[in-house]
Design an enzyme around this catalytic site. Structure first.
Site, mmCIF file in Angstrom:
data_model
loop_
_atom_site.group_PDB
_atom_site.id
_atom_site.type_symbol
_atom_site.label_atom_id
_atom_site.label_comp_id
_atom_site.label_asym_id
_atom_site.label_seq_id
_atom_site.Cartn_x
_atom_site.Cartn_y
_atom_site.Cartn_z
ATOM 1 N N TYR A 150 0.862 -1.191 0.000
ATOM 2 C CA TYR A 150 0.000 0.000 0.000
ATOM 3 C C TYR A 150 0.898 1.241 0.000
ATOM 4 O O TYR A 150 0.795 2.121 0.843
ATOM 5 C CB TYR A 150 -0.987 0.001 1.172
ATOM 6 C CG TYR A 150 -2.280 0.700 0.784
ATOM 7 C CD1 TYR A 150 -3.159 0.101 -0.109
ATOM 8 C CD2 TYR A 150 -2.586 1.967 1.251
ATOM 9 C CE1 TYR A 150 -4.320 0.740 -0.511
ATOM 10 C CE2 TYR A 150 -3.738 2.621 0.849
ATOM 11 C CZ TYR A 150 -4.600 1.980 -0.028
ATOM 12 O OH TYR A 150 -5.748 2.622 -0.428
ATOM 13 N N HIS A 197 7.188 5.890 0.686
ATOM 14 C CA HIS A 197 7.935 4.737 0.158
ATOM 15 C C HIS A 197 8.656 5.124 -1.133
ATOM 16 O O HIS A 197 9.791 4.711 -1.372
ATOM 17 C CB HIS A 197 6.988 3.565 -0.137
ATOM 18 C CG HIS A 197 6.256 3.045 1.059
ATOM 19 N ND1 HIS A 197 4.927 3.297 1.288
ATOM 20 C CD2 HIS A 197 6.679 2.282 2.096
ATOM 21 C CE1 HIS A 197 4.563 2.700 2.409
ATOM 22 N NE2 HIS A 197 5.591 2.090 2.924
ATOM 23 N N ARG A 207 -1.990 3.915 6.767
ATOM 24 C CA ARG A 207 -3.210 3.896 7.584
ATOM 25 C C ARG A 207 -4.040 5.173 7.437
ATOM 26 O O ARG A 207 -5.179 5.211 7.926
ATOM 27 C CB ARG A 207 -2.857 3.671 9.051
ATOM 28 C CG ARG A 207 -2.299 2.284 9.318
ATOM 29 C CD ARG A 207 -2.081 2.015 10.797
ATOM 30 N NE ARG A 207 -1.851 0.603 11.066
ATOM 31 C CZ ARG A 207 -0.646 0.039 11.253
ATOM 32 N NH1 ARG A 207 0.436 0.787 11.205
ATOM 33 N NH2 ARG A 207 -0.535 -1.254 11.486
#
Ligand code: PAF
Length: 283
Positions: A29, A34, A184
């Site tokens: 995700y 990232h 999240r």
């Protein structure tokens, strides 16, 4: 970009990778945080590997393992765009073969903060990161500073077990309004998201006070708590000001680098954030 779905496949691809190999372990995700890690690895290494594995061992029984967001096609597109060469998507039964009875535990650093609120979490992180390092055998591995305690635990793990990998830490990536990027964040309702801005706002207020000369540990923690407690949907797990190396909670005057960190719940969503307060060098 080549994708390995077993450890054996990855090892075969790894043999063709030119050194140095940079590695970004992830739970998928993927977001711009990232991407920044992969791009940094790309700019510093001849080859870049990314792993995507939602690690059940680092989730507690009442945590969000089952509903952790997953988007393999989106993740692969981001990896490709960021310049990754090798992707490892290992199956659960290979990472944890039936009868697995070995775990890696980093003592000392893990009994406080996230470790105190999420028992066993860092055993899960240390175990999977050790296993991934054994499979990927990277020269360098890239981690975000948002997971401040994780970063310190992994540095300790690498030092204590003489793992031949250099750990590179990278700045937290934020939305333009200050919210730290996290997989999240997708769980937050618009109202929760608006109130979650109090986390970075509180940290910024404390940082500004620190720069202006405030050195009292409790006063600095209080600035953060006041900002967050003003939000009706926020439930604080902790606001901590700790020695940046040992993670021992600070009282009284802050003399050296200190980690100001927090974990706050909005409904079922738990967010973390932090900033390091560095007193100016004397002289
Ligand atoms: O930071 C994460 O995403 C995870 O904790 C990690 C390092 C990939 C281990 O599962």
């Amino acid at each position: 970009m080549q994708i390995a779905r077993t450890i054996a496949e990855f090892r075969a691809l790894r043999r063709g990778a030119r050194p140095p190999l940079g590695f970004v372990p992830t739970m998928g995700y993927l977001h711009a945080g990232h991407r920044a890690l992969i791009e940094r690895a790309r700019s510093e290494c001849a080859a870049v590997a990314v792993s995507i594995f939602v690690n059940p061992m680092q989730f507690g029984p009442n945590e969000d393992f089952e509903r952790y967001p997953r988007d393999e096609p989106g993740d692969l597109a981001l990896c490709e765009a960021a310049g990754a060469d090798l992707i490892l998507i290992p199956p659960l039964h290979e990472m944890y073969p039936a009868g697995t009875s070995t775990a890696v535990r980093v003592g000392g650093l893990t009994g406080v903060l996230e470790g105190a609120h999420r028992p066993g979490h860092f055993d899960g992180v240390a175990t999977i990161v050790t296993k991934l390092f054994n499979v990927v055998t990277p020269d360098r591995s890239y981690f975000g500073r948002k997971d401040a305690q994780q970063l310190r635990v992994i540095r300790r793990l690498v030092r204590d077990l003489d793992l031949p990998v250099e750990i590179v830490d990278c700045a937290t990536v934020r939305e333009p309004d200050g919210l730290a990027l996290s997989s999240r964040n997708v769980y937050l309702s618009p109202e929760e998201r608006a109130q979650a801005l109090s986390l970075s706002r509180g940290l910024r207020r404390a940082e500004e006070a620190f720069v202006a000369g405030e050195r009292d540990a409790e006063a600095l923690r209080r600035l953060v708590r006041d900002e967050i407690e003003a939000q009706p949907l926020a439930r604080i797990d902790y606001v901590s000001l700790a020695d940046s190396e040992s993670l021992a909670e600070l009282e009284g005057r802050v003399g050296g680098p200190a980690l100001l960190s927090l974990a706050v719940r909005f409904g079922g969503t738990r967010l973390i954030d932090n900033v390091v307060l560095e007193p100016p060098a004397a002289g």
